[in-house]
Design an enzyme around this catalytic site. Structure first.
Site, short mmCIF file in Angstrom:
data_model
loop_
_atom_site.label_atom_id
_atom_site.label_comp_id
_atom_site.label_asym_id
_atom_site.label_seq_id
_atom_site.Cartn_x
_atom_site.Cartn_y
_atom_site.Cartn_z
N CYS A 140 75.81 48.36 30.10
CA CYS A 140 75.43 47.15 30.84
C CYS A 140 75.54 47.37 32.36
O CYS A 140 74.77 48.15 32.91
CB CYS A 140 76.26 45.97 30.37
N HIS A 165 74.38 46.24 24.45
CA HIS A 165 75.79 46.25 24.06
C HIS A 165 75.96 46.86 22.68
O HIS A 165 75.86 46.16 21.66
CB HIS A 165 76.35 44.82 24.09
N GLU A 205 78.61 47.69 21.28
CA GLU A 205 79.79 47.11 20.61
C GLU A 205 79.48 45.76 19.97
O GLU A 205 80.29 45.22 19.21
CB GLU A 205 80.93 46.95 21.62
#
EC number: 6.3.5.5
Length: 382
Positions: free
Chosen positions: A269, A353, A355
């Site tokens: 990011c 992202h 995650e």
């Protein structure tokens, strides 16, 4: 007693609804997120600092809130906009309903508005500054004045505002359905030492690194390269975060010094944008950004499509890439750059992202690539 709430955009558009959070006002950039679940993770994501989040899914709050789903120690979103708040929060993990959670964290929020109309407006006109006022008699004129007075995120360095004040260690892995959040692991069981820059880091990123054998030293955003190099890291991680990457000159300078070494670098990011800037590329403000858990991204190396979680309002300008940066991922929504890899250094980054939290895990193998680079670095250093 039910209190009124009013959302006013800088173009004068008004949305009247019901207050479901704290009494008062909230000012920020109004964005929309298309995720169906994960509202608590979204609210506590530091990347939403100075933003009012509109959730496009109509029913928000169904499962309540709980401590384990927080991505940081506080709510960072400036305000919340939803269509409908259910009367009952029902889930075996629920400890507090959403309205009570918002009030406890002093977050102004509005419900019972036409979020489809608002989303279409933001999509067509672009992200706008706005103001929510919640109380007995919301003042539309005052809300408009506040919305127009907000300077916007262009040129705003927010990473140094949301970062940790002190360096700390992190050794906790990921939540599981069977065991919940685990106890912190022994550092002796974690072979790789990774220094993680906290530009607004989400906890799930740290947990996924620990799952792969990393013991983390998390440092403030303005930590110098010299301080980090003294820690003898096996790898350096550049976290997500809010605001404009261009003013973060302290981070760009540090990354440039790291690139003079062969220590592996991985950015997500904001960290992705900072790696690009440190390599000589440029970033641009997007019309309304990418926020949601259903964004298709093409992996150019493997020629496959991943569904990813996204949360960013700036992007790396592909036309500005220097020769030593190659494109690894591109958005299939608008063709914007999603991933880069240095051709001369073990350094890479991803705009989305991997995650998730919330969202799909199609891009999670990017963490594995980071570990591969760390293992190669350690082998070459012997």
């Amino acid at each position: 007693m039910i209190k009124s709430a009013l959302l006013v955009l800088e173009d004068g558009t008004q949305f009247h609804g019901r207050a479901i959070g704290a009494t008062g006002s909230a000012v920020g950039e109004v964005v929309f997120n298309t995720s169906m679940t994960g509202y608590q993770e979204i609210l506590t994501d530091p990347s939403y600092s100075r933003q009012i989040v509109t959730l496009t899914y109509p029913h928000i709050g169904n499962v309540g809130t709980n401590k384990a789903d927080e991505e940081s120690s506080q709510v960072h979103a400036q305000g919340l906009v939803i269509r409908d708040l259910p009367l009952i929060a029902s889930n075996f993990r629920n400890t507090e309903d959403l309205s009570s959670y918002l009030k406890r964290h002093n977050i102004v929020a509005i419900a019972d508005i036409d979020t489809r109309k608002l989303t279409r407006l933001l999509r067509e006109k672009g992200a706008q500054n706005g103001c929510i006022i919640a109380g007995d008699s919301p003042d539309a004129k005052l809300a408009l004045e506040k919305a127009k007075a907000f300077p916007g995120l262009n040129g705003m360095d927010l990473a140094k505002e949301v970062t940790t004040a002190e360096t700390y260690r992190w050794t906790q892995g990921s939540w599981t359905l069977k065991d919940g959040l685990p106890e912190a692991k022994s550092e002796d069981d974690l072979p790789f030492h990774v220094v993680a820059y906290d530009f607004g880091a989400k906890r799930n990123i740290l947990r996924m690194l620990v799952d792969r054998g990393c013991r983390l030293t998390v440092v403030p955003a303005q930590t110098s390269a010299e301080e980090v190099l003294k820690m003898n890291p096996d790898g350096i991680f550049l976290s997500n975060g809010p605001g404009d990457p261009a003013p973060c000159d302290y981070a760009i300078t540090a990354i440039q010094k790291f690139l003079e070494t062969d220590i592996p670098l991985f950015g997500i990011c904001l960290g992705h944008q900072l790696l690009a800037l440190a390599s000589g590329a440029k970033t641009v403000k997007m019309k309304f950004g990418h926020h949601g858990g259903n964004h298709p991204v093409k992996d150019m190396d493997r020629n496959v499509v991943m569904i990813t979680a996204q949360n960013h309002g700036f992007a790396v300008d592909e036309d500005s890439l220097p020769a030593n940066l190659r494109v690894t991922h591109k958005s299939l929504f608008d063709g914007t750059l999603q991933g880069i890899h240095r051709t001369d250094k073990p350094a890479f980054s991803f705009q989305g992202h991997p995650e998730a939290s919330p969202g799909p895990h199609d891009a999670a193998p990017l963490f594995d690539h980071f570990i591969e680079l760390i293992e190669q670095y350690r082998q070459s250093a012997k």
